[in-house]
Design a protein around this motif. Structure first.
Motif, PDB file in Angstrom:
ATOM      1  N   LEU A 178       0.876  -1.345   0.032  1.00 27.54           N
ATOM      2  CA  LEU A 178       0.050  -0.031   0.167  1.00 27.54           C
ATOM      3  C   LEU A 178       0.950   1.088   0.103  1.00 27.54           C
ATOM      4  N   THR A 179       1.961   1.180   0.866  1.00 33.74           N
ATOM      5  CA  THR A 179       2.898   2.447   0.774  1.00 33.74           C
ATOM      6  C   THR A 179       3.561   2.621  -0.754  1.00 33.74           C
ATOM      7  N   GLN A 180       3.963   1.441  -1.183  1.00 32.39           N
ATOM      8  CA  GLN A 180       4.468   1.471  -2.593  1.00 32.39           C
ATOM      9  C   GLN A 180       3.320   2.055  -3.827  1.00 32.39           C
ATOM     10  N   ILE A 181       2.213   1.721  -3.692  1.00 29.67           N
ATOM     11  CA  ILE A 181       1.030   2.127  -4.367  1.00 29.67           C
ATOM     12  C   ILE A 181       0.852   3.598  -4.184  1.00 29.67           C
ATOM     13  N   TYR A 182       0.962   4.048  -3.166  1.00 35.63           N
ATOM     14  CA  TYR A 182       0.824   5.573  -2.802  1.00 35.63           C
ATOM     15  C   TYR A 182       2.084   6.527  -3.345  1.00 35.63           C
ATOM     16  N   GLU A 183       3.309   5.843  -3.225  1.00 36.34           N
ATOM     17  CA  GLU A 183       4.587   6.426  -3.828  1.00 36.34           C
ATOM     18  C   GLU A 183       4.294   6.564  -5.199  1.00 36.34           C
ATOM     19  N   LYS A 184       4.119   5.141  -5.818  1.00 33.79           N
ATOM     20  CA  LYS A 184       3.749   5.269  -7.483  1.00 33.79           C
ATOM     21  C   LYS A 184       2.635   6.017  -8.121  1.00 33.79           C
ATOM     22  N   TYR A 185       1.771   6.362  -7.383  1.00 38.25           N
ATOM     23  CA  TYR A 185       0.484   7.193  -7.737  1.00 38.25           C
ATOM     24  C   TYR A 185       1.034   8.500  -7.559  1.00 38.25           C
ATOM     25  N   CYS A 186       1.665   9.036  -6.479  1.00 38.08           N
ATOM     26  CA  CYS A 186       2.521  10.414  -6.575  1.00 38.08           C
ATOM     27  C   CYS A 186       3.334  10.561  -7.805  1.00 38.08           C
ATOM     28  N   ASN A 199      -5.745   6.912 -12.841  1.00 37.36           N
ATOM     29  CA  ASN A 199      -4.409   6.563 -12.487  1.00 37.36           C
ATOM     30  C   ASN A 199      -4.286   5.646 -11.672  1.00 37.36           C
ATOM     31  N   LEU A 200      -5.388   5.233 -10.669  1.00 31.63           N
ATOM     32  CA  LEU A 200      -5.271   4.288  -9.887  1.00 31.63           C
ATOM     33  C   LEU A 200      -5.529   2.856 -10.687  1.00 31.63           C
ATOM     34  N   MET A 201      -6.454   2.855 -11.805  1.00 36.60           N
ATOM     35  CA  MET A 201      -6.636   1.825 -12.683  1.00 36.60           C
ATOM     36  C   MET A 201      -5.189   1.430 -13.392  1.00 36.60           C
ATOM     37  N   LYS A 202      -4.503   2.408 -13.707  1.00 31.26           N
ATOM     38  CA  LYS A 202      -3.250   2.192 -14.208  1.00 31.26           C
ATOM     39  C   LYS A 202      -2.346   1.382 -13.492  1.00 31.26           C
ATOM     40  N   LEU A 203      -2.314   1.781 -12.314  1.00 34.09           N
ATOM     41  CA  LEU A 203      -1.220   1.271 -11.421  1.00 34.09           C
ATOM     42  C   LEU A 203      -1.780  -0.247 -10.863  1.00 34.09           C
ATOM     43  N   PHE A 204      -3.237  -0.489 -10.923  1.00 34.04           N
ATOM     44  CA  PHE A 204      -3.613  -2.006 -10.414  1.00 34.04           C
ATOM     45  C   PHE A 204      -3.488  -2.686 -11.995  1.00 34.04           C
ATOM     46  N   GLY A 205      -3.551  -2.041 -12.921  1.00 36.38           N
ATOM     47  CA  GLY A 205      -2.989  -2.805 -14.156  1.00 36.38           C
ATOM     48  C   GLY A 205      -1.653  -3.461 -13.996  1.00 36.38           C
ATOM     49  N   GLU A 206      -0.665  -2.868 -13.687  1.00 35.26           N
ATOM     50  CA  GLU A 206       0.585  -3.286 -13.442  1.00 35.26           C
ATOM     51  C   GLU A 206       0.475  -4.384 -12.425  1.00 35.26           C
ATOM     52  N   VAL A 207      -0.228  -3.943 -11.146  1.00 34.45           N
ATOM     53  CA  VAL A 207      -0.230  -4.966 -10.064  1.00 34.45           C
ATOM     54  C   VAL A 207      -0.810  -6.370 -10.857  1.00 34.45           C
ATOM     55  N   PHE A 208      -2.043  -6.483 -11.573  1.00 33.11           N
ATOM     56  CA  PHE A 208      -2.431  -7.840 -12.050  1.00 33.11           C
ATOM     57  C   PHE A 208      -1.795  -8.434 -13.170  1.00 33.11           C
ATOM     58  N   GLU A 267      -7.759   8.126   2.618  1.00 38.72           N
ATOM     59  CA  GLU A 267      -8.950   8.381   2.904  1.00 38.72           C
ATOM     60  C   GLU A 267      -9.938   8.031   1.812  1.00 38.72           C
ATOM     61  N   THR A 268      -9.301   8.565   0.466  1.00 41.54           N
ATOM     62  CA  THR A 268      -9.975   8.471  -0.654  1.00 41.54           C
ATOM     63  C   THR A 268      -9.859   6.811  -1.107  1.00 41.54           C
ATOM     64  N   PHE A 269      -8.830   6.321  -0.921  1.00 47.65           N
ATOM     65  CA  PHE A 269      -8.580   4.785  -1.339  1.00 47.65           C
ATOM     66  C   PHE A 269      -9.577   3.976  -0.546  1.00 47.65           C
ATOM     67  N   GLU A 270      -9.854   4.174   0.891  1.00 50.63           N
ATOM     68  CA  GLU A 270     -10.475   3.194   1.574  1.00 50.63           C
ATOM     69  C   GLU A 270     -12.130   3.667   1.243  1.00 50.63           C
ATOM     70  N   SER A 271     -12.418   4.853   1.065  1.00 47.13           N
ATOM     71  CA  SER A 271     -13.822   5.144   0.939  1.00 47.13           C
ATOM     72  C   SER A 271     -14.382   4.876  -0.539  1.00 47.13           C
ATOM     73  N   GLU A 272     -13.619   5.054  -1.544  1.00 44.03           N
ATOM     74  CA  GLU A 272     -13.949   5.050  -2.884  1.00 44.03           C
ATOM     75  C   GLU A 272     -13.407   3.877  -3.613  1.00 44.03           C
ATOM     76  N   GLY A 273     -12.075   3.348  -3.362  1.00 45.99           N
ATOM     77  CA  GLY A 273     -11.507   2.437  -4.243  1.00 45.99           C
ATOM     78  C   GLY A 273     -11.001   2.586  -5.669  1.00 45.99           C
ATOM     79  N   LEU A 274     -11.406   1.887  -6.443  1.00 46.43           N
ATOM     80  CA  LEU A 274     -11.172   1.886  -7.807  1.00 46.43           C
ATOM     81  C   LEU A 274     -12.349   2.540  -8.543  1.00 46.43           C
TER      82      LEU A 274
END
Length: 517
Positions: free
Chosen positions: A194-202, A233-242, A216-223
Motif C-alpha cells: 500500500l505504501t508503494q502504491i501511494y508512492e507510485k501514484y504520486c 491513474n489508480l486503474m493504471k497502477l492496478f493494471g501493473e499489479v495484475f 481516505e479516498t482509497f478506503e472510501s472509494e477504491g477503484l
C-alpha cells in the motif's frame, strides 16, 4: 464480487480454556488485539501475563520461502541436515549470516519428498520483534503470514479439494499465496504494498499529495472514485499489479501442475478495496471474493485486519495440535518452574533437606539422587553438544568445498577464455588471413601498368609504405585513384602526404601508406 462470511455455531471455542487470553500482534503496524470470551478487542499496549497466549506473524519480505525436493532414501534423522545443506547450496545463502531454517512437507501425501522452507535471518527477527519481546517476554507462536490461511481449511471454512489464490495488501508488503487441496503450495511478494502504491501514484501525477488524504479516498472509494483523474491513474497502477500477479500464476501453474484456480480472495489491511474484485475477475478470469471472514467473533469496529482474525484461529489450532503448525519463534514461553533445570535443582535440594532433617540415617539418598540427576543432565548435554559439533563440522566442510569448487571453476573459466581467444586467433589467421605476397604482387603489377616505380618498401603487420618515383605527377595520382577504387574491399585506409619534384633529375617522389584489412 461475492462476500463470504462464515458463522460458527459454537459460542466459545473450548480450546481457549488453557489460557486466559489470546493476544494477536501485527508487528508492522503495532496493532494489538485481545481475544477473550469469543470477543476481539483492540489493546493500546502490551503487558506481561503468563496466562496470555502470544501470537504474531512475519510477512514474505522478511523471509525466504522456497520448495526443495530431497529425493527418496533420506532417513528422518538426516532430513534436517540435508535440507540445511541444500538451502545453502541452491538458494545462495550468505555463509556469514545466522539463519533460522524451518520446514514442513508441501503435501499431506506421506510419499512426497518436497518440503517448503521458511528461512529467516536471526538479526532481522530480533530487530523486528525486540520491542514486543521487551513487553511480553515471549512469543508462543510466530507464524509465516502465508500459513495463516491454513486455518480456513483446518476449521472447514473452505473446501480442501480445490485450488485457491489469496492476495493481501499490507502497508509494507503485498503477496500472492496459493493453496491446493488445503495445503500451502507457493507464495511470492509483489512490488505493490500500500505504501508503494501511494508512492507510485504520486510519481504518476508528478506531485506528492498528503498520504492521509490519499488513503481516505482509497478506503472510501477504491477503484470506483468519482474523481476521474484519480480513478484513471489508480486503474493504471492496478493494471501493473495484475500483470505481476498473472505472471506469478502462470509460473505456479506450470511449476506445481495446477490446471486451474477455482477462487481468488482479495483483501488489505485497510479493508476491502472497492472495485478491485471486478477488476481482478475481468483481468484474470477467476471467480473473485473479498477476504472477509469473522468466524463469529464479536467486534465493534467497522473493519478489523483479517490477519488478526486468522491469528486467533491459528492460535487455537496450535493449542490443540502444536506439531501441525510451523513455528518460527526464537523467544518461546519459558517452561514451568518444575520443568526448568533451576526449578528441578531447587525442588531436589528442598526434598533432600526435608528428608535429611526427618530421617538422619538416610540423608545421603536425596544427595545421591540429585547427583545422579545432574549426571544425566550432563550426559544429555554432552551428547547434544557432540551432535551439534558434528553437524557444524559437516556444514563447515561443505561450505569450504563449495568455496574451493567456485575458485577452481573460476580458474578453469579463465583458462578456457584464454584458450578460446588463442583458437579464435589461429582460426582467423588460417581462414581469414590474406597472404601479403599476393597483395604485393598485385600492387607491383599495377605500378608497372601506370609507369610508377618504387624506391623502397616498408611493411608492418597490416600496413605497407611505398616510396614512389615517376616522371609525371599525374601517373602517381592516377595510380592511387585506381587502387583505391579497385581494391576498396581489401584496403582499409590509403594516404599520401604530398608529391614533390626533385630539381636534380626532375622526377616526382611521394610516400604512400596503405593499410589493408
Amino acid at each position: 464480487m461475492v462476500d463470504l462470511k462464515i458463522m460458527s455455531t459454537e459460542n466459545i471455542d473450548p480450546r481457549i480454556k488453557k489460557y486466559k487470553n489470546i493476544i494477536t500482534i501485527n508487528p508492522y503496524t503495532d496493532a494489538y488485539y485481545q481475544f477473550k470470551n469469543q470477543e476481539l478487542k483492540k489493546s493500546e499496549s502490551l503487558t506481561y501475563n503468563n496466562k496470555n497466549f502470544i501470537i504474531s506473524y512475519i510477512t514474505n519480505k522478511d523471509m525466504i520461502i522456497a520448495s526443495l525436493d530431497v529425493g527418496e532414501g533420506i532417513d528422518e534423522d538426516e532430513l534436517e541436515e540435508t535440507l540445511h545443506l541444500q538451502a545453502y547450496e541452491e538458494l545462495g545463502l550468505d555463509e556469514e549470516l545466522d539463519y533460522t531454517i524451518k520446514y514442513e512437507k508441501q503435501e499431506s501425501d506421506e510419499l512426497s519428498t518436497v518440503y517448503n522452507l521458511f528461512i529467516t535471518e536471526t538479526e532481522v527477527l530480533e530487530e523486528k520483534l525486540s520491542s514486543i519481546i521487551e513487553e511480553t517476554k515471549y512469543i508462543d507462536l510466530l507464524i509465516p503470514a502465508p500459513l495463516l490461511y491454513k486455518t480456513l481449511y483446518t476449521n472447514n471454512v473452505l473446501e480442501n479439494n480445490n485450488t485457491h489464490c489469496y492476495i493481501y495488501f499490507t502497508m509494507q508488503d503485498a503477496f500472492v499465496t496459493i493453496y491446493k487441496d488445503g495445503d500451502f503450495i507457493y507464495s511470492k511478494s509483489i512490488e505493490f504494498s500500500l505504501t508503494q502504491i501511494y508512492e507510485k501514484y504520486c510519481a504518476l501525477i508528478g506531485e506528492k499529495i498528503p498520504e492521509q488524504e490519499f488513503f481516505e479516498t482509497f478506503e472510501s472509494e477504491g477503484l470506483k472514485s468519482t474523481n476521474g483523474l484519480y480513478q484513471q491513474n489508480l486503474m493504471k497502477l492496478f493494471g501493473e499489479v495484475f500483470l505481476q500477479i498473472n505472471d506469478i500464476l502462470i509460473y505456479a501453474k506450470r511449476a506445481y501442475g495446477i490446471e486451474s484456480i477455482q477462487k481468488l480472495f482479495l483483501g488489505s489491511v485497510k479493508g476491502p478495496i472497492i472495485g478491485l474484485g471486478d477488476y481482478g475477475y475481468n483481468y484474470l478470469g477467476i471467480p473473485t471474493f473479498n477476504l472477509d471472514f469473522n468466524f463469529d467473533i464479536k467486534n465493534d469496529e467497522w473493519y478489523v485486519d483479517q490477519f488478526q482474525y486468522f491469528m486467533v484461529k491459528s492460535a487455537l489450532d496450535y493449542i490443540q495440535a502444536p506439531s501441525k503448525i510451523l513455528n518460527l519463534t526464537f523467544h518461546p514461553r519459558p517452561p514451568t518452574f518444575a520443568k526448568r533445570a533451576s526449578g528441578q535443582f531447587i525442588i531436589a535440594t528442598v526434598l533432600a533437606s526435608v528428608l535429611a532433617l526427618g530421617l538422619p540415617l538416610v540423608y545421603l539418598i536425596p544427595s545421591y539422587m540429585n547427583d545422579a540427576y545432574n549426571l544425566k543432565l550432563k550426559s544429555d548435554d554432552d551428547k547434544l553438544s557432540k551432535e551439534s559439533s558434528k553437524y557444524k563440522k559437516i556444514l563447515k566442510e561443505k561450505q569450504l568445498a563449495i568455496k574451493a569448487d567456485k575458485e577452481e571453476l573460476k580458474k578453469l573459466n579463465n583458462i578456457f577464455e584464454g584458450k578460446a581467444k588463442t583458437l579464435t586467433s589461429i582460426h582467423n589467421k588460417k581462414v581469414n588471413y590474406k597472404f601479403k605476397s599476393g597483395f604485393y604482387y598485385i600492387i607491383g603489377r599495377d605500378l608497372k601498368q601506370f609507369g610508377v616505380h618504387v624506391e623502397q618498401i616498408l611493411t608492418n603487420e597490416n600496413s605497407l609504405t611505398l616510396y614512389l618515383l615517376s616522371n609525371d605527377e599525374k601517373k602517381i595520382t592516377k595510380y592511387i585513384k585506381y587502387i583505391s577504387k579497385k581494391y576498396f574491399e581489401d584496403i582499409k585506409n590509403i594516404n599520401i602526404k604530398r608529391i614533390e619534384i626533385d630539381d636534380k633529375d626532375f622526377s616526382y617522389r611521394g610516400i604512400l601508406k596503405v593499410e589493408y584489412r
